[in-house]
Design an enzyme around this catalytic site. Structure first.
Site, PDB file in Angstrom:
ATOM      1  N   ASP A  31       0.848  -1.187   0.000  1.00  0.00           N
ATOM      2  CA  ASP A  31       0.000   0.000   0.000  1.00  0.00           C
ATOM      3  C   ASP A  31       0.892   1.249   0.000  1.00  0.00           C
ATOM      4  O   ASP A  31       1.879   1.325   0.742  1.00  0.00           O
ATOM      5  CB  ASP A  31      -0.926   0.001   1.227  1.00  0.00           C
ATOM      6  CG  ASP A  31      -2.072   0.983   1.068  1.00  0.00           C
ATOM      7  OD1 ASP A  31      -3.229   0.528   0.967  1.00  0.00           O
ATOM      8  OD2 ASP A  31      -1.811   2.208   1.033  1.00  0.00           O
ATOM      9  N   ILE A  32       0.527   2.217  -0.819  1.00  0.00           N
ATOM     10  CA  ILE A  32       1.331   3.441  -0.972  1.00  0.00           C
ATOM     11  C   ILE A  32       1.276   4.306   0.289  1.00  0.00           C
ATOM     12  O   ILE A  32       2.163   5.130   0.529  1.00  0.00           O
ATOM     13  CB  ILE A  32       0.809   4.225  -2.212  1.00  0.00           C
ATOM     14  CG1 ILE A  32       1.877   5.150  -2.770  1.00  0.00           C
ATOM     15  CG2 ILE A  32      -0.474   4.979  -1.911  1.00  0.00           C
ATOM     16  CD1 ILE A  32       1.490   5.777  -4.114  1.00  0.00           C
ATOM     17  N   ASN A  88     -12.953  -2.997   2.375  1.00  0.00           N
ATOM     18  CA  ASN A  88     -13.895  -1.900   2.608  1.00  0.00           C
ATOM     19  C   ASN A  88     -14.905  -1.828   1.475  1.00  0.00           C
ATOM     20  O   ASN A  88     -14.571  -2.094   0.325  1.00  0.00           O
ATOM     21  CB  ASN A  88     -13.136  -0.571   2.695  1.00  0.00           C
ATOM     22  CG  ASN A  88     -12.130  -0.563   3.830  1.00  0.00           C
ATOM     23  OD1 ASN A  88     -12.385  -1.099   4.903  1.00  0.00           O
ATOM     24  ND2 ASN A  88     -10.965   0.020   3.591  1.00  0.00           N
ATOM     25  N   VAL A  97     -10.968   2.969  -3.762  1.00  0.00           N
ATOM     26  CA  VAL A  97     -10.674   2.406  -5.083  1.00  0.00           C
ATOM     27  C   VAL A  97     -11.742   1.348  -5.371  1.00  0.00           C
ATOM     28  O   VAL A  97     -11.862   0.362  -4.620  1.00  0.00           O
ATOM     29  CB  VAL A  97      -9.267   1.783  -5.141  1.00  0.00           C
ATOM     30  CG1 VAL A  97      -9.025   1.168  -6.516  1.00  0.00           C
ATOM     31  CG2 VAL A  97      -8.195   2.829  -4.834  1.00  0.00           C
ATOM     32  N   HIS A 101     -10.370  -5.257  -3.224  1.00  0.00           N
ATOM     33  CA  HIS A 101      -9.019  -5.544  -2.746  1.00  0.00           C
ATOM     34  C   HIS A 101      -9.100  -5.877  -1.274  1.00  0.00           C
ATOM     35  O   HIS A 101     -10.050  -5.482  -0.588  1.00  0.00           O
ATOM     36  CB  HIS A 101      -8.083  -4.356  -2.986  1.00  0.00           C
ATOM     37  CG  HIS A 101      -8.632  -3.048  -2.511  1.00  0.00           C
ATOM     38  ND1 HIS A 101      -9.552  -2.328  -3.247  1.00  0.00           N
ATOM     39  CD2 HIS A 101      -8.426  -2.345  -1.373  1.00  0.00           C
ATOM     40  CE1 HIS A 101      -9.873  -1.231  -2.586  1.00  0.00           C
ATOM     41  NE2 HIS A 101      -9.214  -1.224  -1.437  1.00  0.00           N
ATOM     42  N   HIS A 103      -6.923  -5.711   2.225  1.00  0.00           N
ATOM     43  CA  HIS A 103      -5.766  -5.189   2.940  1.00  0.00           C
ATOM     44  C   HIS A 103      -5.257  -6.276   3.875  1.00  0.00           C
ATOM     45  O   HIS A 103      -6.043  -6.857   4.631  1.00  0.00           O
ATOM     46  CB  HIS A 103      -6.155  -3.990   3.807  1.00  0.00           C
ATOM     47  CG  HIS A 103      -6.703  -2.811   3.047  1.00  0.00           C
ATOM     48  ND1 HIS A 103      -5.975  -1.671   2.804  1.00  0.00           N
ATOM     49  CD2 HIS A 103      -7.925  -2.585   2.487  1.00  0.00           C
ATOM     50  CE1 HIS A 103      -6.723  -0.794   2.133  1.00  0.00           C
ATOM     51  NE2 HIS A 103      -7.899  -1.323   1.936  1.00  0.00           N
TER      52      HIS A 103
HETATM   53  P1  AMP Z   1      -9.605   1.473   0.109  1.00  0.00           P
HETATM   54  O1  AMP Z   1      -9.572   2.849   0.728  1.00  0.00           O
HETATM   55  O2  AMP Z   1     -10.023   0.371   1.003  1.00  0.00           O
HETATM   56  O3  AMP Z   1     -10.368   1.492  -1.205  1.00  0.00           O
HETATM   57  O4  AMP Z   1      -8.105   1.121  -0.222  1.00  0.00           O
HETATM   58  C1  AMP Z   1      -7.402   1.706  -1.267  1.00  0.00           C
HETATM   59  C2  AMP Z   1      -5.957   1.668  -0.852  1.00  0.00           C
HETATM   60  O5  AMP Z   1      -5.160   1.799  -2.024  1.00  0.00           O
HETATM   61  C3  AMP Z   1      -5.547   2.793   0.091  1.00  0.00           C
HETATM   62  O6  AMP Z   1      -5.057   2.222   1.293  1.00  0.00           O
HETATM   63  C4  AMP Z   1      -4.458   3.530  -0.680  1.00  0.00           C
HETATM   64  O7  AMP Z   1      -3.408   3.966   0.132  1.00  0.00           O
HETATM   65  C5  AMP Z   1      -4.004   2.497  -1.684  1.00  0.00           C
HETATM   66  N1  AMP Z   1      -3.457   3.004  -2.937  1.00  0.00           N
HETATM   67  C6  AMP Z   1      -3.980   3.981  -3.723  1.00  0.00           C
HETATM   68  N2  AMP Z   1      -3.213   4.152  -4.817  1.00  0.00           N
HETATM   69  C7  AMP Z   1      -2.187   3.261  -4.704  1.00  0.00           C
HETATM   70  C8  AMP Z   1      -1.056   2.950  -5.520  1.00  0.00           C
HETATM   71  N3  AMP Z   1      -0.810   3.591  -6.670  1.00  0.00           N
HETATM   72  N4  AMP Z   1      -0.207   1.988  -5.101  1.00  0.00           N
HETATM   73  C9  AMP Z   1      -0.437   1.358  -3.938  1.00  0.00           C
HETATM   74  N5  AMP Z   1      -1.478   1.589  -3.141  1.00  0.00           N
HETATM   75  C10 AMP Z   1      -2.343   2.532  -3.515  1.00  0.00           C
END
Ligand code: AMP
Ligand code: ZN
Length: 115
Positions: A31-32, A88, A97, A101, A103
Site C-alpha cells: 500500500d502506498i 472496505n 478504489v 481488494h 488489505h
Molecule cells: P480502500 O480505501 O479500502 O479502497 O483502499 C485503497 C488503498 O489503495 C488505500 O489504502 C491507498 O493507500 C491504496 N493506494 C492507492 N493508490 C495506490 C497505488 N498507486 N499503489 C499502492 N497503493 C495505492
C-alpha cells in the site's frame, strides 16, 4: 480490464509497481500509504467494483485470496503475533478504489481499544 480503473492498470503492469506476489488470479503489492509495518493489498486481476458485485462464480476467488493472505502473513512473519484482513465497501466503509481488494495488515498492535 476497465480503462479508468487504477487497480486494473496496476494489475496490467501499466504503472511501474513492484509486486510482492503475482499469479494468474491476483497481484499483491505494498500500500502506498501504509497503516502498519506490513500493509499489502491483495487485488484480483478480475475487475469487480465492490463486494456487493461478487457473483456465485467468484466464490472460489475469494477463498483463494484468504488462503493466500494466510500464506503471505506467514511469509511476512506476522502470522503468530496476529494480523488483519480488511475489505472496505462503499463510502462509509472507507472504500476509495472501486476494484475490490483485501488489505493485509500487521506488525503492530491493531486492537482497538489497545490492549
Ligand atoms: P480502500 O480505501 O479500502 O479502497 O483502499 C485503497 C488503498 O489503495 C488505500 O489504502 C491507498 O493507500 C491504496 N493506494 C492507492 N493508490 C495506490 C497505488 N498507486 N499503489 C499502492 N497503493 C495505492
Ligand atoms: Zn479494475
Amino acid at each position: 480490464m476497465m480503462q479508468d480503473c487504477l487497480f486494473c492498470k496496476i494489475a496490467n503492469e501499466e504503472l511501474d509497481t513492484d509486486f510482492v506476489y503475482q499469479d494468474d488470479k491476483v497481484v499483491v503489492f505494498k500500500d502506498i500509504n501504509p497503516q502498519a509495518p506490513v500493509h499489502l493489498l491483495i487485488v484480483p486481476r478480475k475487475h469487480i467494483p465492490t463486494i456487493l458485485d461478487l457473483k456465485e462464480e467468484d466464490k472460489e476467488l475469494v477463498g483463494y485470496i484468504y488462503l493466500l493472505a494466510a500464506r503471505l502473513a506467514r511469509e511476512e512473519g506476522i502470522a503468530e503475533d496476529g494480523f488483519r484482513v480488511v475489505s472496505n465497501c462503499n463510502e462509509q466503509g472507507g472504500q476509495t478504489v472501486f476494484h475490490i481488494h483485501f488489505h493485509l495488515l500487521g506488525g503492530r498492535n491493531l486492537q482497538w481499544p489497545p490492549g
